[in-house]
Motif scaffolding. Structure first.
Motif, mmCIF file in Angstrom:
data_model
loop_
_atom_site.group_PDB
_atom_site.id
_atom_site.type_symbol
_atom_site.label_atom_id
_atom_site.label_comp_id
_atom_site.label_asym_id
_atom_site.label_seq_id
_atom_site.Cartn_x
_atom_site.Cartn_y
_atom_site.Cartn_z
ATOM 1 N N ILE A 98 0.826 -1.194 0.000
ATOM 2 C CA ILE A 98 0.000 0.000 0.000
ATOM 3 C C ILE A 98 0.867 1.254 0.000
ATOM 4 O O ILE A 98 1.869 1.342 0.718
ATOM 5 N N TYR A 99 0.481 2.193 -0.844
ATOM 6 C CA TYR A 99 1.185 3.474 -0.925
ATOM 7 C C TYR A 99 0.170 4.606 -0.873
ATOM 8 O O TYR A 99 -0.809 4.598 -1.626
ATOM 9 N N ILE A 100 0.397 5.548 0.009
ATOM 10 C CA ILE A 100 -0.492 6.689 0.144
ATOM 11 C C ILE A 100 0.277 7.926 -0.299
ATOM 12 O O ILE A 100 1.317 8.259 0.269
ATOM 13 N N THR A 101 -0.236 8.588 -1.328
ATOM 14 C CA THR A 101 0.546 9.690 -1.898
ATOM 15 C C THR A 101 0.261 11.023 -1.241
ATOM 16 O O THR A 101 0.905 12.010 -1.561
ATOM 17 N N ASN A 102 -0.722 11.045 -0.340
ATOM 18 C CA ASN A 102 -1.060 12.307 0.331
ATOM 19 C C ASN A 102 -1.349 13.432 -0.644
ATOM 20 O O ASN A 102 -0.973 14.589 -0.400
ATOM 21 N N GLU A 103 -1.981 13.085 -1.739
ATOM 22 C CA GLU A 103 -2.379 14.087 -2.746
ATOM 23 C C GLU A 103 -1.179 14.831 -3.329
ATOM 24 O O GLU A 103 -1.300 15.942 -3.823
ATOM 25 N N ASN A 104 -0.041 14.218 -3.277
ATOM 26 C CA ASN A 104 1.176 14.864 -3.753
ATOM 27 C C ASN A 104 1.647 14.206 -5.055
ATOM 28 O O ASN A 104 2.171 13.098 -5.047
ATOM 29 N N PRO A 105 1.463 14.901 -6.181
ATOM 30 C CA PRO A 105 1.825 14.310 -7.477
ATOM 31 C C PRO A 105 3.292 13.919 -7.562
ATOM 32 O O PRO A 105 3.624 12.894 -8.165
ATOM 33 N N GLU A 106 4.159 14.705 -6.946
ATOM 34 C CA GLU A 106 5.580 14.374 -7.014
ATOM 35 C C GLU A 106 5.859 13.057 -6.299
ATOM 36 O O GLU A 106 6.639 12.225 -6.767
ATOM 37 N N TYR A 107 5.218 12.893 -5.174
ATOM 38 C CA TYR A 107 5.418 11.653 -4.435
ATOM 39 C C TYR A 107 4.843 10.469 -5.210
ATOM 40 O O TYR A 107 5.439 9.393 -5.260
ATOM 41 N N LYS B 62 17.264 -9.545 3.580
ATOM 42 C CA LYS B 62 16.515 -8.370 4.018
ATOM 43 C C LYS B 62 15.637 -7.920 2.872
ATOM 44 O O LYS B 62 16.078 -7.867 1.736
ATOM 45 N N SER B 63 14.431 -7.581 3.183
ATOM 46 C CA SER B 63 13.515 -7.222 2.108
ATOM 47 C C SER B 63 13.110 -5.754 2.158
ATOM 48 O O SER B 63 12.453 -5.264 1.259
ATOM 49 N N LYS B 64 13.492 -5.067 3.227
ATOM 50 C CA LYS B 64 13.058 -3.675 3.380
ATOM 51 C C LYS B 64 11.538 -3.579 3.265
ATOM 52 O O LYS B 64 11.001 -2.627 2.690
ATOM 53 N N THR B 65 10.886 -4.571 3.749
ATOM 54 C CA THR B 65 9.427 -4.632 3.707
ATOM 55 C C THR B 65 8.919 -5.056 5.079
ATOM 56 O O THR B 65 9.495 -5.928 5.704
ATOM 57 N N ILE B 66 7.865 -4.408 5.531
ATOM 58 C CA ILE B 66 7.246 -4.840 6.777
ATOM 59 C C ILE B 66 5.776 -5.148 6.523
ATOM 60 O O ILE B 66 5.195 -4.683 5.545
ATOM 61 N N ALA B 67 5.220 -5.954 7.405
ATOM 62 C CA ALA B 67 3.804 -6.277 7.292
ATOM 63 C C ALA B 67 3.056 -5.560 8.393
ATOM 64 O O ALA B 67 3.535 -5.455 9.511
ATOM 65 N N VAL B 68 1.895 -5.051 8.051
ATOM 66 C CA VAL B 68 0.995 -4.545 9.080
ATOM 67 C C VAL B 68 -0.272 -5.392 9.038
ATOM 68 O O VAL B 68 -0.865 -5.591 7.980
ATOM 69 N N ILE B 69 -0.584 -5.935 10.186
ATOM 70 C CA ILE B 69 -1.729 -6.845 10.291
ATOM 71 C C ILE B 69 -2.740 -6.243 11.250
ATOM 72 O O ILE B 69 -2.418 -5.988 12.414
ATOM 73 N N VAL B 70 -3.931 -5.984 10.748
ATOM 74 C CA VAL B 70 -4.968 -5.377 11.588
ATOM 75 C C VAL B 70 -6.251 -6.192 11.493
ATOM 76 O O VAL B 70 -6.507 -6.854 10.489
ATOM 77 N N ALA B 81 -3.982 4.776 12.467
ATOM 78 C CA ALA B 81 -2.767 4.028 12.803
ATOM 79 C C ALA B 81 -2.038 3.605 11.531
ATOM 80 O O ALA B 81 -0.817 3.759 11.417
ATOM 81 N N ILE B 82 -2.800 3.107 10.568
ATOM 82 C CA ILE B 82 -2.183 2.687 9.307
ATOM 83 C C ILE B 82 -1.524 3.868 8.624
ATOM 84 O O ILE B 82 -0.429 3.760 8.069
ATOM 85 N N LYS B 83 -2.171 5.005 8.701
ATOM 86 C CA LYS B 83 -1.557 6.192 8.097
ATOM 87 C C LYS B 83 -0.211 6.505 8.766
ATOM 88 O O LYS B 83 0.778 6.800 8.088
ATOM 89 N N GLY B 84 -0.191 6.417 10.082
ATOM 90 C CA GLY B 84 1.061 6.658 10.797
ATOM 91 C C GLY B 84 2.127 5.632 10.446
ATOM 92 O O GLY B 84 3.293 5.968 10.226
ATOM 93 N N ILE B 85 1.709 4.393 10.371
ATOM 94 C CA ILE B 85 2.635 3.310 10.031
ATOM 95 C C ILE B 85 3.216 3.540 8.645
ATOM 96 O O ILE B 85 4.424 3.465 8.422
ATOM 97 N N GLN B 86 2.310 3.842 7.724
ATOM 98 C CA GLN B 86 2.703 4.017 6.343
ATOM 99 C C GLN B 86 3.692 5.165 6.178
ATOM 100 O O GLN B 86 4.739 5.020 5.551
ATOM 101 N N GLU B 87 3.375 6.291 6.765
ATOM 102 C CA GLU B 87 4.242 7.461 6.604
ATOM 103 C C GLU B 87 5.623 7.206 7.189
ATOM 104 O O GLU B 87 6.646 7.497 6.571
ATOM 105 N N MET B 88 5.645 6.674 8.393
ATOM 106 C CA MET B 88 6.939 6.426 9.025
ATOM 107 C C MET B 88 7.744 5.399 8.252
ATOM 108 O O MET B 88 8.939 5.572 8.020
ATOM 109 N N ALA B 89 7.088 4.343 7.823
ATOM 110 C CA ALA B 89 7.799 3.289 7.095
ATOM 111 C C ALA B 89 8.391 3.841 5.801
ATOM 112 O O ALA B 89 9.572 3.615 5.509
ATOM 113 N N HIS B 90 7.612 4.574 5.046
ATOM 114 C CA HIS B 90 8.120 5.103 3.786
ATOM 115 C C HIS B 90 9.231 6.111 4.023
ATOM 116 O O HIS B 90 10.196 6.161 3.266
ATOM 117 N N ALA B 91 9.080 6.893 5.075
ATOM 118 C CA ALA B 91 10.131 7.863 5.367
ATOM 119 C C ALA B 91 11.453 7.149 5.655
ATOM 120 O O ALA B 91 12.525 7.681 5.376
#
Lengths: 343, 343
Positions: A98-107, B62-70, B81-91
């Motif tokens: 899953i990828y959330i772009t946060n409405e950001n076209p660049e991302y 290493k896969s640089k991939t994590i699973a989130v199970i809800v 929570a998923i939004k927080g997980i997603q943002e931090m993981a991608h960052a």
DNA sequence: AATAATTACGGAATCGTTGCCGGTAGCCGG
DNA sequence: CCGGCTACCGGCAACGATTCCGTAATTATT
């Protein structure tokens, strides 16, 4: 605690068989005797053998993984769509990144670009990029990765299916309904002037006004910048001007909620002074004060259909022809658009 | 359209270099001259080279991939929570695989079991399985996969961090608040009697009753079966009995919405006849009729913290010590618990 | 000036799995 | 008795990237 991994080699040595024999046995090949198959499968089960997915992906150029790219997740439409995507994908044995772009076209471009490396077999996407800026999607196409668009779509991609709702008709009917309820000055808040649903819905809105002999006022076509402060200010200013709109038709539920807050703050009565209609999949629409009239899209089914199309493209490319599936949304009439006694 | 892939071999042959040289150049190795590096990087960029992630995963484990199970996704707590997980993981450069168990412990076990094969480096999970049935998690532990629990947690897993809210205190304070508002007969709807948050919240509820000298009535402790029809019937029957509760404290927002529907159907006045308080992250709580008093958890921050812990465990295992992080939730008082004139 | 050290690159093994190819043993028909 | 067939299994080369090791040429050291 960090047990040594069990792989084919390990199984093979324990069973005094070759790696390839074990591999074939596990895949139930006809080349292997029933006896051997049973021995292999029993041990595999006992040791909880799980094939390394990446080794297989490397050989077969298939990852059994798809990506879902959405602009936002704090939006019930996308929530239900993701649920549909997820269920269908898992039912068919696919994993979902899953990828959330946060409405950001660049991302979004970044994400899509890094998708050309075999990590996923295909992509399900709802666009945030403007329609005139889609080279990153072209790149995917050229790599042979199937793409399925849903809701916020781009046309003219030869290989791609498109799953959407009847945005034009929905917006037309919604606007006409507001007119029927007595509105004469209807503003429209669009999600963007550069993406499919923004354009289609705007046209439906405009046509309904024209058909009713009401002039379209450009200053009442509000375009979101996906920024809470900006959008709030824009809507607030529109609702507070003299000779303000008596109807507001919003394209995403976020804007309807903003309108609620503004009306409470300034004691604007809904539906007395302002009738409100919004595209929305909120489970609480009927519990709001006043309850919110909505145009509700079959989000879950859209997600399911998107994955079905994608998997068809992946597994039966010969039988696959890109489809443009249009599902109907439903207009749910509630208090926020109720006709007033004097109207 | 299906362009041939560009990989190290291709780059190497185009540049008249060896594969290993190209590989090192791209990784900015000191073994390679600046000249060569530039040549390599320029061509890589020009051809949009993206390294095959699975080849690297195979070598490096290493896969640089994590699973989130809800357990669920139609629940604003998990959304945020998923939004927080997603943002931090991608960052931090990680990809996120999402699995929704639909409150089905068997499905959760399946998912977890298939996770021992190297597909992910670690797991962020909110449990749906009962606390006394966690062998599938033990298996993950034994494989050396870091697990971080959030919200619905399991204790006693040596390596695992736990991110949760102060469930006991929140439930205690919430119940006491209902008592202060005049409730004498408070029912509690728990999400399960076998998972952490169910147990902790129940205890907080019970202690608050005891401290106020109110007897705990077992028949007013409602346990969800995660089935809409069943839960609706259970709550409806409780609210309709003679000498019905004058307060309802629900553990998930779904049950609060069910209560709203029941009260409308049977014309039970909130907060006049029944005061309602719920754990919830609904963005529309303040817009409901009546507005809903909530105990709101810092869902987004919980998601972020969970991923931070997980990545710490993955990248600095030496410096990592499992933490039990408890974040505070806030009690937001609204109309659904308002004190009545005669109370 | 001879040796040591450094720079810059190539060769080859490796990760776990698959699939092509080849081989052996047993059986049958001619 | 031999050729051919089937049933069953093993060897080996991939897939793409990383990394240890080797080596040649150049530079530094005594």
């Amino acid at each position: 605690m960090n047990m040594e991994p069990i792989n084919l080699k390990k199984l093979a040595s324990l069973l005094h068989l070759s790696i390839s024999t074990v591999s074939k046995a596990l895949r139930d090949s006809h080349e292997i005797s029933a006896d051997t198959k049973k021995r292999v499968m029993d041990l595999a089960r006992e040791l909880n053998y799980e094939p390394n997915p990446y080794a297989g992906s490397l050989r077969k150029f298939k990852s059994k993984t798809i990506a879902v790219i959405v602009p936002d997740i704090i939006n019930n439409f996308f929530i239900f769509a993701i649920k549909g995507i997820q269920e269908m994908a898992h039912a068919r044995g696919y994993h979902v990144l899953i990828y959330i772009t946060n409405e950001n076209p660049e991302y979004e471009k970044d994400v899509v670009r890094h998708m050309t490396n075999g990590r996923v077999d295909g992509v399900v996407i709802s666009l945030t990029s403007p329609l005139d800026d889609t080279e990153h999607l072209q790149a995917l196409q050229e790599k042979g990765l199937p793409i399925v668009f849903f809701d916020r779509v781009a046309e003219g991609f030869g290989n791609s299916s498109i799953i959407a709702t009847n945005n034009y008709e929905s917006a037309y009917n919604g606007t006409r309904y507001l007119i029927e309820q007595g509105c004469k000055r209807i503003a429209h808040c669009q999600v963007s002037d550069k993406i499919s649903i923004g354009i289609d819905r705007l046209q439906g809105y405009q046509k309904a006004l024209e058909d009713a002999g009401i002039a379209v006022r450009p200053e009442w076509i509000l375009t979101s910048r996906k920024d809470y402060m900006h959008d709030t200010a824009l809507i607030e200013q529109t609702l507070l001007q003299k000779n303000a709109p008596d109807g507001l038709f919003t394209s995403v539920e976020t804007h309807a909620l903003i309108a609620y807050d503004i009306c409470r703050k300034h004691q604007i009565d809904i539906p007395g002074q302002l009738k409100l209609l919004s595209f929305s999949n909120m489970p609480t629409a009927h519990l709001l004060k006043p309850s919110l009239s909505t145009i509700t899209q079959p989000a879950f089914e859209i997600g399911q259909a998107a994955v079905q199309q994608l998997i068809l493209a992946l597994e039966k490319p010969a039988r696959y022809v890109p489809e443009q599936i249009n599902m109907d949304s439903v207009l749910v009439k509630r208090e926020s658009t109720a006709k007033q006694p004097d109207q």
